[in-house]
Design an enzyme around this catalytic site. Structure first.
Site, PDB file in Angstrom:
ATOM      1  CB  SER B  24      -0.897  -0.006   1.243  1.00  0.00           C
ATOM      2  OG  SER B  24      -1.592   1.209   1.332  1.00  0.00           O
ATOM      3  CE  LYS B  49      -0.730   8.396   0.382  1.00  0.00           C
ATOM      4  NZ  LYS B  49       0.162   7.754   1.346  1.00  0.00           N
ATOM      5  CG  ASN B  73       7.864   6.331   3.823  1.00  0.00           C
ATOM      6  OD1 ASN B  73       6.774   6.683   4.280  1.00  0.00           O
ATOM      7  ND2 ASN B  73       8.196   5.054   3.721  1.00  0.00           N
ATOM      8  CB  ALA B  74       7.836  10.476   7.887  1.00  0.00           C
ATOM      9  CB  CYS B 142      -1.857   4.540  12.201  1.00  0.00           C
ATOM     10  SG  CYS B 142      -2.459   3.639  10.781  1.00  0.00           S
ATOM     11  CG  ASN B 204       3.771  -0.684   7.887  1.00  0.00           C
ATOM     12  OD1 ASN B 204       4.479   0.073   7.218  1.00  0.00           O
ATOM     13  ND2 ASN B 204       2.482  -0.462   8.063  1.00  0.00           N
ATOM     14  CB  THR B 205       8.389   1.224   7.305  1.00  0.00           C
ATOM     15  OG1 THR B 205       7.468   2.014   8.078  1.00  0.00           O
ATOM     16  CG2 THR B 205       7.993   1.284   5.846  1.00  0.00           C
ATOM     17  N   GLY B 255       8.891  -6.727   2.426  1.00  0.00           N
ATOM     18  CA  GLY B 255      10.058  -6.104   3.028  1.00  0.00           C
ATOM     19  C   GLY B 255      11.254  -6.272   2.107  1.00  0.00           C
ATOM     20  N   GLY B 256      11.445  -5.316   1.203  1.00  0.00           N
ATOM     21  CA  GLY B 256      12.665  -5.259   0.402  1.00  0.00           C
ATOM     22  C   GLY B 256      12.798  -6.265  -0.707  1.00  0.00           C
TER      23      GLY B 256
END
Lengths: 277, 317
Positions: B24, B49, B73-74, B142, B204-205, B255-256
């Protein structure tokens, strides 16, 4: 369903599609390289102010670098590359015959349909897209004045790469031209006064503080102006929302909403729009 | 599709033509496909998204930069809110693949509001003008405002409550997307499974920090950001393997992943589907290439499908 084809029709579709190209010529001017690339499909449709995403050669994983189209001549496009980090260092080393992957042209570009005269204002490497714009204005016989702001002596070789109309140069260390910032030069120059007199449209490209100062300079004189912004980018196509800048219309994506925005909506780097705690 | 190995996979009730889907927020099919049409989408499923009930402006810039073998990223979940999202859905009607809606929020009620609103729309008139919505991915990374900013994904109790509350709202696929910013990834995975999730996606990140080299201040407008890309792949593989060993649900591993070989490794660690994100940002051709390479990897190993590979890394022999 099958996977998306890489290049449905050879050097065909432009936009987000990636096109492998070959470097035709590479010239070095101190910290800058002027790299001419054979890219016929791109050259045909590119407009001043648009950019390309360029794959960094020799890296296992790397984001593409957004670079303004600096010039277009026949089947070739030129990129003016300033060495800043590892990515631009590798790109600046591209030599004739090297393969390089581009996607583009991307972004909106400068709208010059209603321009009768133009004042071009560049800060450092911000001159990159303004050369293409100057070439287009010259082809349309639109009177133009150019101001280029440089830090100092080390950047002077950049001027050899340029061919700008009615060019005034300012250096912050005073080694060449008017001493001071490019905005200070606008204030004292008779050429700028002449441009204002004609009601010139202002086109700027450079660091954000310079564009903010140019916005104020332009608005005080009742002129219309546009700024081309730079940003760290990831996708280059509007998907990731990584390259936004704060504007009077909220956060806008430099890649897909810009890179050219009306000067009047540009805000400084500390401006926040709502935001998340 | 041309002969060769069969890449089809089953994610709960959802059959996918191949295992490669988008992470996403890393791929906008309308922006990328443009006039070429939606038919060219290289993924077997499309995850837009993350959408929240209200519009969110996102974080102040800069929002993204490159790090060694990665991206930090943020973005701050910038999105137009659920009403604008629903109004825009008909633009995806021609999509040849199912849609999984990524759901976010600042508190548990936000997630439920989004699921409820989408279900209401899908039960209403003119549903044929909409794309096929196969399910929801709850983006529980989140910060949870009602729990002092701790993310729901880092709090197994809160995750269990959220999934339990969302479960009765939809018969469609319900996926929990886990954050790796925890000591034990198995605990939230078990909580989601016990509460009725159909699948789990991870990771997630990773929360990370990058400085401006000159000012020595945080580079990103949000100060910290999430790290993705090849730099985090070994961590993702470890976490997918740990969850696969403990939870009996299909997993979407991410993941990557940048190649068919790496997608295969994710599957060998127990993933059913593989999401690709950073690789697409770096090269828009990556997803199509990964699917092609995956098929080649199976052919080289004389395998007819992915079943023999899945979980191979977890077994003794």
């Amino acid at each position: 369903m099958s996977a998306a084809p890489d290049r449905p029709d050879g050097c065909g579709p432009v936009g987000a599609a990636v096109v492998p190209c070959v470097v035709a010529e590479s010239l070095v001017y101190n910290d800058w390289s002027l790299v001419w690339i054979e890219a016929p499909a791109l050259a045909r449709v590119a407009r001043p102010g648009q950019f390309v995403m360029v794959a960094v050669p020799g890296t296992a994983f790397s984001l593409r670098r957004p670079l303004s189209l600096h010039r277009v001549r026949g089947d070739r496009v030129a990129l003016l590359i300033e060495r800043r980090g590892e990515g631009t260092r590798r790109l600046a080393r591209l030599a004739a015959g090297a393969e390089v992957e581009l996607s583009g042209p991307l972004g909106n570009g400068f709208d010059i349909e209603s321009t009768r005269s133009a004042l071009l204002v560049a800060g450092g490497i911000g001159v990159a897209p303004l050369q293409f714009l100057a070439d287009e204005l010259r082809a349309r016989r639109i009177p133009s004045w150019t101001f280029v702001g440089l830090r100092g002596e080390r950047q002077l070789p950049l001027l050899e790469a340029l061919d700008l109309p009615d060019q005034t140069v300012a250096t912050e260390d005073g080694t060449y031209g008017i001493q001071g910032t490019v905005i200070a030069a606008l204030d004292v120059s008779t050429a700028a006064a002449a441009a204002v007199e004609t009601g010139a449209v202002v086109f700027g490209c450079g660091p954000l503080p310079m564009l903010v100062a140019l916005r104020d300079w332009t608005s005080v004189r009742g002129l219309t102006g546009y700024g081309s912004l730079e940003a760290h980018m990831a996708c280059g196509t509007g998907a990731c929302h990584g390259c936004v800048v704060a504007t009077a219309r909220g956060y806008l994506r430099v890649c897909a909403d810009g890179p050219v925005l009306p000067l009047e909506i540009i805000r400084g780097a500390t401006a926040a729009v709502g935001g998340v705690p | 599709m041309t002969g060769g190995p069969d890449l089809r996979v089953r994610l709960g009730s959802l059959e996918l033509l191949h295992p490669v889907i988008n992470a996403s927020g890393t791929y906008d099919v309308l922006a990328v496909a443009g006039e070429r049409g939606l038919g060219a989408v290289p993924f077997s499923c499309y995850v837009p998204k993350t959408v929240t009930p209200e519009p969110r402006p996102g974080n102040p810039p800069p929002r993204i930069t490159e790090t060694p073998s990665g991206i930090i990223n943020a973005i701050g979940l910038e999105n137009p809110g659920i009403e604008a999202f629903i109004a825009d859905l008909p633009r995806l009607a021609g999509l040849p693949v199912p849609v999984i809606i990524s759901v976010g929020g600042a508190r548990p009620e936000d997630y439920l509001a989004v699921v409820r609103r989408v279900e209401e729309r899908l039960a209403g008139a003119g549903v044929r003008e909409l794309p096929p919505v196969a399910g929801y991915e709850l983006n529980v990374s989140c910060p949870n405002v009602s729990a002092g900013g701790l993310s729901i994904g880092a709090d197994p109790g809160a995750l269990r409550e959220l999934v339990s509350a969302a479960r009765p709202l939809t018969a469609r696929l319900l996926i929990a997307k886990l954050t790796p910013n925890v000591t034990d990834i198995v605990a939230p995975a078990l909580a989601a499974a016990e509460a009725g999730a159909d699948a789990i996606s991870l990771i997630n990140t990773l929360k990370a920090l990058v400085l401006d080299p000159v000012s020595l201040r945080p580079f990103l407008g949000n100060r910290t950001g999430g790290l993705c890309g090849p730099a985090i792949r070994p961590i993702a593989l470890r976490m997918v393997a740990e969850v696969a060993a403990s939870v009996d649900l299909p997993l979407i591993g991410m993941g990557g992943v940048t190649s068919g070989q790496e997608a295969l490794e994710m599957i060998a660690c127990g993933a059913t589907a593989v999401a690709v994100g950073a690789a697409t940002l770096a090269d828009p051709r990556a997803p199509g290439r990964i699917v092609r390479e995956l098929r080649e990897e199976l052919a080289v190993r004389s395998l007819a499908g992915l079943d023999d590979i899945r979980g191979k890394a977890l077994r003794d022999s």
